[in-house]
Write an enzyme that holds these catalytic residues in place. Sequence first.
Site, PDB file in Angstrom:
ATOM      1  N   ARG A 194      -9.506  -1.624 -50.660  1.00  0.00           N
ATOM      2  CA  ARG A 194     -10.315  -0.413 -50.765  1.00  0.00           C
ATOM      3  C   ARG A 194      -9.412   0.703 -51.262  1.00  0.00           C
ATOM      4  NH1 ARG A 194     -15.674   1.356 -49.158  1.00  0.00           N
ATOM      5  NH2 ARG A 194     -15.979  -0.887 -49.020  1.00  0.00           N
ATOM      6  N   LEU A 195      -9.803   1.254 -52.368  1.00  0.00           N
ATOM      7  CA  LEU A 195      -9.104   2.391 -52.946  1.00  0.00           C
ATOM      8  C   LEU A 195      -8.852   3.426 -51.851  1.00  0.00           C
ATOM      9  CD1 LEU A 195      -8.254   3.935 -55.607  1.00  0.00           C
ATOM     10  CD2 LEU A 195     -10.556   4.908 -55.539  1.00  0.00           C
ATOM     11  N   HIS A 196      -7.637   3.940 -51.760  1.00  0.00           N
ATOM     12  CA  HIS A 196      -7.365   4.991 -50.780  1.00  0.00           C
ATOM     13  C   HIS A 196      -6.233   5.889 -51.262  1.00  0.00           C
ATOM     14  CE1 HIS A 196      -4.826   1.562 -49.613  1.00  0.00           C
ATOM     15  NE2 HIS A 196      -3.979   2.423 -49.095  1.00  0.00           N
ATOM     16  N   MET A 197      -6.450   7.173 -51.051  1.00  0.00           N
ATOM     17  CA  MET A 197      -5.449   8.180 -51.387  1.00  0.00           C
ATOM     18  C   MET A 197      -4.773   8.618 -50.097  1.00  0.00           C
ATOM     19  SD  MET A 197      -5.879  11.875 -53.328  1.00  0.00           S
ATOM     20  CE  MET A 197      -6.796  12.725 -52.035  1.00  0.00           C
TER      21      MET A 197
END
Length: 196
Positions: free
Chosen positions: A111-114
């Site tokens: 999951r894309l995460h910043m």
Amino acid sequence: MSKRSLDNNKDDSKIPAKEPKKHWSLGLVESMEDPKLIYKETKNLVVIRDKYPKAKIHFLVLPRDDISSISKLNKSHLNLLDEFGLLLKTIKEEHDCELRAGFHAVPSMHRLHMHVISTDMNSPCLKTKVHWNSFTTGFFILYEDIFKKLTEDGFIQKISNETHKSLMSTPLKCNQCSYEPKNMPQLKQHLLTHIK
């Protein structure tokens, strides 16, 4: 009738089946639904507290949409990334310290995460050179750079295995001055001198 044959006659349909254990890399998706971890949320994004923070302040900003990583982004995601920036601005206004925001070039979690992380890097969870280098080298791609690259090129290029290995083996160096420690304990001790 022996106990063994009685056991063989049990109705297994009444025994609840064990759910298969999910891989640790899918943990962020579960964390997005944990009220104890949620810091903020909008229609499209969820901000959670990192379970294993690498600094005093360490948040993760995740999209509700199932985007696995930065390499899956394209120009259609620019509005979503713009929302990441707006949330980042809000988080910065709420904290009186220097915060950096960025993405790992090769994320370990699905999951894309910043990451939004304070520069103190003061945490018992920060233990290894790999932890350190994943936030203090080019492996940590700043939010602004991702946004610019996506705007200009329409995609984010994956880094090579060689580049990945090179970044992870970069010699330790303080992120706030020129000090170069020999090991992590020395670095962690030194970081305390920067705390005001």
